[in-house]
Design a protein around this motif. Structure first.
Motif, PDB file in Angstrom:
ATOM      1  N   ARG B 244       0.827  -1.206   0.000  1.00 31.20           N
ATOM      2  CA  ARG B 244       0.000   0.000   0.000  1.00 31.20           C
ATOM      3  C   ARG B 244       0.863   1.259   0.000  1.00 31.20           C
ATOM      4  O   ARG B 244       0.572   2.218  -0.698  1.00 31.20           O
ATOM      5  CB  ARG B 244      -0.923   0.017   1.220  1.00 31.20           C
ATOM      6  CG  ARG B 244      -2.058  -0.977   1.147  1.00 31.20           C
ATOM      7  CD  ARG B 244      -3.211  -0.467   0.307  1.00 31.20           C
ATOM      8  NE  ARG B 244      -4.360  -1.367   0.375  1.00 31.20           N
ATOM      9  CZ  ARG B 244      -4.843  -2.047  -0.667  1.00 31.20           C
ATOM     10  NH1 ARG B 244      -4.288  -1.950  -1.852  1.00 31.20           N
ATOM     11  NH2 ARG B 244      -5.894  -2.824  -0.514  1.00 31.20           N
ATOM     12  N   ARG B 245       1.937   1.209   0.805  1.00 34.44           N
ATOM     13  CA  ARG B 245       2.838   2.363   0.890  1.00 34.44           C
ATOM     14  C   ARG B 245       3.463   2.669  -0.470  1.00 34.44           C
ATOM     15  O   ARG B 245       3.680   3.824  -0.822  1.00 34.44           O
ATOM     16  CB  ARG B 245       3.935   2.089   1.920  1.00 34.44           C
ATOM     17  CG  ARG B 245       4.957   3.204   2.030  1.00 34.44           C
ATOM     18  CD  ARG B 245       5.900   3.008   3.194  1.00 34.44           C
ATOM     19  NE  ARG B 245       6.865   1.922   3.045  1.00 34.44           N
ATOM     20  CZ  ARG B 245       7.837   1.905   2.152  1.00 34.44           C
ATOM     21  NH1 ARG B 245       7.985   2.905   1.299  1.00 34.44           N
ATOM     22  NH2 ARG B 245       8.662   0.894   2.076  1.00 34.44           N
ATOM     23  N   LEU B 246       3.722   1.598  -1.225  1.00 39.29           N
ATOM     24  CA  LEU B 246       4.346   1.794  -2.532  1.00 39.29           C
ATOM     25  C   LEU B 246       3.315   2.093  -3.613  1.00 39.29           C
ATOM     26  O   LEU B 246       3.637   2.128  -4.794  1.00 39.29           O
ATOM     27  CB  LEU B 246       5.185   0.575  -2.905  1.00 39.29           C
ATOM     28  CG  LEU B 246       6.446   0.424  -2.063  1.00 39.29           C
ATOM     29  CD1 LEU B 246       7.027  -0.965  -2.190  1.00 39.29           C
ATOM     30  CD2 LEU B 246       7.491   1.455  -2.464  1.00 39.29           C
ATOM     31  N   GLY B 247       2.051   2.263  -3.210  1.00 42.81           N
ATOM     32  CA  GLY B 247       1.052   2.716  -4.166  1.00 42.81           C
ATOM     33  C   GLY B 247       0.196   1.651  -4.797  1.00 42.81           C
ATOM     34  O   GLY B 247      -0.471   1.907  -5.797  1.00 42.81           O
TER      35      GLY B 247
END
Lengths: 301, 380
Positions: B244-247
């Motif tokens: 999620r952090r990486l999109g």
């Protein structure tokens, strides 16, 4: 492709910063005692648990988030430093005149002790570190970075610069360097050797403590075995950079983190990662046996 | 020196005598090989809990009646530390030292495959409650399992991703050093591509890793609709969070390694809405299952996870087979197990058809409001 490279650079920076904070502890203790403190990875693990319990305690009170974060960090650093000094006094000091191998084996034993002590008292169940800070995702074009990531990189770099200053500019730092050059002479010159050694352990472990809290913010699952792999990687980082050298440890940590991040990009499987990392280590040791920034000495272990 | 060896000999003889007294006449000894410590301790705990419950039920009722004689069950639980080599050692010890009639466990495939060969060679029946990797029972006469196999689970997940999640492109991130993860990942890829989908990224890591940013960066760039994570509950939350952090904005899909409620505790809101395939769902349970769930909850103050349910079923099948065999020896027990044509268990009805793998159905579970919720059932 450029975007992927830049994204991987960011990933590498984050990982490298944490490795660097742990590698510093290895390198400082080695520099001053010529002791490879194999318990350091497990001291890092203990610091994550300190951070975990502190975070839970602080979060149950209504304190502003940033204050909770700073307090958690402080508590973890302080307690970790205390544990390390205790270990040094109980386990390493009586062995100062014993053959070096005895001290290294003791360090391994302490590491196993910490691991199994944590396992016995806190149980094997992994714990989820609560989110201390709101994790906001920023997007720069196709690049994605998070507030925690930025924070880790910045705090680590500030801590490293601070530490470098302490070692290079303060009286304590000068005393540390003196003890590391020649323990006997330093003691004759009036340097309180025992106290300086304890201070070194305290500082090295406090930095690992900060690393522990930052690490568990980014990877919020902690367990009693987490120190093993990270400890080894930080140790290799310290060796690549030239063990005993503070700046070398930082350099080594970033090199290793980039190896970890870029290997799965180029080679088909992540299993090649350790292979590449150890190959880098071997090449460095063949070309420069004292590490990239290590000073050439006649005495080697 | 001579006296020393005499004393030693006496000691050994006494030990042997004592141990044979301990195994007693009307007693059946069963070993449990569980992951009590190590990377997945919840699995070991559930296995031990369910084992103790199953055995106590039988002993309270006066024991197991085999050909007119009542036998009490003695349970020996050993920790394999979630290490394949320890698991093999545990099996060896249970067989030769404790003289067990059968072994239940190990659970994770990486720990179940090494002892399965030892049990086969020693002709001792072994039932793994939770090992879904094909290799555990493949080519072995004495090794059984209580769960479905990875081939089936990989197919179920691939079908679900294609038909329900409407994915044309999928990616996989799996632990290459663990048999279970690797087997199911490969099976998913094969099935998904056979169904006309495309696996755009097939990335791996090694057990114990906590940073997956490098692999996930590549996965996110390939923009899949579904990210399949056939990994254990202790790692999945980290992977989801980092993705999620990486999109990554698509769906996550998992396998039965997710099946511990710990995953929700560790992963929090990130786990909400995600799907995984597993062995049973507590909320659609049959009367058999409801009775088990109630008893387990009363005893341990928590809902039984799939490992607990499967361990209980392993013991159920074992007891049924011992009764059917009519005598207490390893070879007749093995034959009786292989001939089970119908066993009504907590995780559904199952039977054996010539192999050690039961024929049974799978379920898809969705994580909803912080709970495992039944979503769909897929037949064999």
């Amino acid at each position: 492709m450029i975007i992927i490279l830049m994204q991987q650079m960011l990933n590498g920076l984050q990982l490298g910063s944490v490795y660097a904070l742990i590698a510093l502890g290895y390198t400082m203790v080695y520099g001053i005692l010529r002791l490879i403190n194999f318990a350091h990875g497990d001291i890092f693990m203990i610091s994550c648990y300190f951070g975990f319990f502190a975070a839970i305690a602080f979060l149950s009170n209504a304190i502003p988030t940033w204050l909770t974060f700073i307090a958690t960090m402080m508590v973890s650093m302080l307690l970790t430093a205390l544990v390390a000094v205790l270990i040094e006094r109980v386990a390493y000091k009586p062995l100062r005149l014993a053959p070096r191998v005895s001290a290294v084996i003791t360090a391994l034993g302490i590491g196993l002790f910490l691991e199994n002590f944590t396992l016995a008292t806190l149980g094997p169940t992994p714990r989820g570190m609560p989110a201390l800070l709101p994790n906001v995702n920023y997007r720069l074009g196709a690049l994605s970075l998070s507030s925690v990531q930025i924070l880790i990189i910045i705090i680590s770099i500030v801590l490293m610069i601070l530490l470098d200053r302490v070692v290079q500019k303060t009286m304590t730092g000068m005393a540390m360097r003196a003890v590391s050059y020649d323990k006997a002479t330093a003691s004759v010159m009036g340097v309180p050797v025992d106290r300086i050694i304890s201070t070194t352990f305290a500082i090295g472990s406090a930095v690992a403590g900060a690393g522990g809290v930052l690490y568990s913010l980014a990877y919020p699952i902690i367990n009693p075995y987490m120190g093993v792999r990270i400890g080894w990687w930080a140790f290799i980082a310290a060796v690549i950079g030239g063990i005993g050298n503070v700046r070398g440890a930082m350099l080594g940590a970033y090199i290793l983190a980039f190896v970890e991040v870029f290997t799965p990009m180029v080679l088909p499987s992540s299993t090649y990662r350790d292979f590449v990392a150890f190959t880098v280590l071997l090449i460095v040791l063949v070309v420069r046996p004292t590490g990239l920034m290590g000073r050439v000495t006649a005495q080697k272990v | 020196m001579k006296r020393m060896s005499c004393v030693a000999l006496l000691f050994v003889v006494t030990c042997i005598l004592l141990s044979s007294v301990c195994t007693g006449a009307n007693q059946i000894v069963i070993g449990v090989n569980a992951e009590l410590t190590g990377g997945i301790p919840v699995v070991g705990r559930s296995c031990k809990n369910a084992a103790e419950m199953a055995v106590e039920e039988v002993n309270k009722a006066g024991g197991l009646e085999v050909a007119g004689t009542k036998y009490t069950i003695r349970l020996i639980v050993e920790d394999n530390e979630d290490r394949p080599e320890s698991s093999a050692a545990v099996a060896q010890k249970l067989i030769s030292q404790n003289q067990v009639l059968a072994i239940i466990g190990a659970n994770a495939s990486r720990n179940a495959i090494p002892p399965s060969q030892i049990c086969e060679d020693a002709k001792t029946p072994m039932i793994s409650p939770w090992s879904t990797n094909v290799k555990t029972t493949q080519g072995k006469k004495y090794v059984f399992r209580a769960c479905m196999i990875d081939d089936f689970q990989g197919l179920v997940c691939a079908r679900f991703a294609k038909d329900h999640l409407k994915a044309e492109k999928a990616a996989v991130l799996y632990d290459v050093a663990s048999e279970y993860n690797k087997g199911i990942a490969e099976e998913f890829k094969k099935s998904f591509e056979a169904l006309g989908g495309k696996v755009v990224s097939f990335e791996s890591y090694t057990t114990g890793d906590q940073d997956f940013s490098s692999q996930l960066t590549r996965i996110v760039r390939a923009s899949p609709k579904v990210l399949f994570l056939p990994n254990y509950y202790s790692e999945v939350p980290l992977q989801i969070q980092q993705a999620r952090r990486l999109g990554f904005t698509g769906d996550f899909l998992g396998s039965d390694g997710w099946g511990s409620p710990e995953i929700i505790k560790l992963g929090g809101s990130d786990m909400e809405g995600q799907f995984f395939s597993t062995h049973y769902a507590p909320d659609i349970a049959t009367p058999t299952a409801q009775k088990f769930i109630k008893a387990y909850e009363e005893r341990y103050k928590e809902l039984p996870d799939d490992v607990a349910a499967l361990t209980f079923d392993s013991f159920g099948m074992l007891f049924q087979a011992i009764k059917a065999a009519g005598k207490i020896d390893r070879a007749s027990l093995r034959d009786a197990l292989a001939q089970i044509t119908k066993y009504e268990g907590v995780t559904g009805t199952m039977r054996f058809e010539g192999t050690g793998d039961p024929v049974k159905s799978a379920v898809i579970i969705q994580i909803k409001d912080g709970k495992f919720t039944y979503f769909a059932s897929v037949g064999p």
